[in-house]
Motif scaffolding. Structure first.
Motif, PDB file in Angstrom:
ATOM      1  N   SER A   1      41.826  17.815  24.428  1.00  0.00           N
ATOM      2  CA  SER A   1      42.135  17.787  23.000  1.00  0.00           C
ATOM      3  C   SER A   1      42.905  19.041  22.613  1.00  0.00           C
TER       4      SER A   1
ATOM      5  N   TRP B   1      41.346  13.050  22.220  1.00  0.00           N
ATOM      6  CA  TRP B   1      40.152  13.031  21.366  1.00  0.00           C
ATOM      7  C   TRP B   1      40.480  12.614  19.935  1.00  0.00           C
ATOM      8  N   ASN B   2      41.159  13.488  19.188  1.00  0.00           N
ATOM      9  CA  ASN B   2      41.424  13.212  17.777  1.00  0.00           C
ATOM     10  C   ASN B   2      42.350  12.014  17.613  1.00  0.00           C
TER      11      ASN B   2
ATOM     12  N   VAL C   1      41.612  13.775   8.698  1.00  0.00           N
ATOM     13  CA  VAL C   1      42.823  14.557   8.944  1.00  0.00           C
ATOM     14  C   VAL C   1      43.730  14.523   7.723  1.00  0.00           C
TER      15      VAL C   1
ATOM     16  N   LEU D   1      33.596  16.753   9.050  1.00  0.00           N
ATOM     17  CA  LEU D   1      33.526  16.185  10.395  1.00  0.00           C
ATOM     18  C   LEU D   1      32.330  15.261  10.593  1.00  0.00           C
TER      19      LEU D   1
ATOM     20  N   TYR E   1      38.644  20.349   7.461  1.00  0.00           N
ATOM     21  CA  TYR E   1      38.316  19.396   8.532  1.00  0.00           C
ATOM     22  C   TYR E   1      36.860  19.565   8.967  1.00  0.00           C
TER      23      TYR E   1
ATOM     24  N   TRP F   1      42.237  20.311  19.740  1.00  0.00           N
ATOM     25  CA  TRP F   1      41.299  20.953  18.829  1.00  0.00           C
ATOM     26  C   TRP F   1      40.644  22.114  19.566  1.00  0.00           C
TER      27      TRP F   1
ATOM     28  N   ASP G   1      39.280   9.808  13.241  1.00  0.00           N
ATOM     29  CA  ASP G   1      39.285  10.841  12.206  1.00  0.00           C
ATOM     30  C   ASP G   1      40.551  10.855  11.347  1.00  0.00           C
TER      31      ASP G   1
ATOM     32  N   HIS H   1      41.710  23.521   8.852  1.00  0.00           N
ATOM     33  CA  HIS H   1      40.528  23.421   9.697  1.00  0.00           C
ATOM     34  C   HIS H   1      39.235  23.668   8.936  1.00  0.00           C
TER      35      HIS H   1
ATOM     36  N   CYS I   1      32.773  11.438  10.429  1.00  0.00           N
ATOM     37  CA  CYS I   1      33.586  10.700  11.402  1.00  0.00           C
ATOM     38  C   CYS I   1      32.729  10.003  12.454  1.00  0.00           C
TER      39      CYS I   1
END
Length: 215
Positions: free
Chosen positions: A108, A12-13, A23, A84, A80, A110, A19, A77, A87
């Protein structure tokens, strides 16, 4: 897609989600909280690694124990999450997903409870037979054990699977279960590092799927 590799696991990330800039911004917020340096996107891509605590220790020039990492991870986080909504998906993410003829899932590192609704927000949930994120309070470790659990829940053997991700940790996770891996250069890792691996490397996600279909 070969007969053997019928299932695709997406990262994912940094892979489906573009992102990198977020990040890096969130990492710099965490570093600033400890009096650390400002890292550029290029520096982050070259030096980032898992366990993330080791990366933090190198960049901050100090030992990072579990307590210190937990604090930095929370700060990261928080920053982040705040950014978000800025993104977007990778430019060809939806086209790449559509190009795979077999079943697909997403794994992920995450947090699971945040990942699932976020993937839904981008309209991708119907494409995946399963979406898994990190089921732990603090992350930062390797992906391998989580990939093993992900495939077990799907009832798949690693030899039936190819993974597309943007890091050598993705490649290591795939190798640990006997899966194939295609590495994507548009994410969080330095492309030169990825090209030193024994795995096929793609500059776009659609190219990654083309390579995955040949695995």
């Amino acid at each position: 897609m070969t007969a053997a590799r019928r299932h695709l696991v997406w990262d994912w990330n940094g892979t489906l989600l573009d992102d990198l800039d977020l990040v890096v911004r969130a990492t710099n917020v965490a570093f600033a909280s400890a009096g650390g340096p400002v890292v550029t996107a290029d520096e982050h891509r070259v030096r980032f690694r898992r366990p993330i605590a080791d990366y933090y220790a190198e960049m901050l020039g100090q030992a990072i124990d579990d307590e210190a990492f937990g604090r930095l991870d929370r700060i990261f986080h928080e920053a982040y999450r705040a950014g978000l909504t800025s993104c977007a998906l990778a430019a060809d993410a939806t086209a790449a997903i559509a190009a795979w003829p077999g079943s697909q899932s997403l794994l992920s590192m995450w947090f699971h409870d945040e990942l699932v609704p976020t993937v839904h927000t981008y309209g991708l949930t119907p494409h995946f037979t399963r979406v898994d994120g990190l089921r732990a309070a603090v992350g930062g470790g390797p992906k391998a054990e989580w990939l093993e659990k992900h495939l077990a829940e799907l009832g798949l053997d690693g030899r039936e699977v190819v993974l597309i991700g943007d890091s050598l940790d993705d490649a290591d996770a795939a190798a640990s279960v006997g899966a194939a891996c295609v590495l994507y250069t548009g994410g969080l890792s330095d492309p030169a590092r990825l090209r030193t691996s024994a795995h096929p490397v793609a500059d776009t996600l659609t190219q990654a799927v083309t390579l995955a279909r040949a695995c």
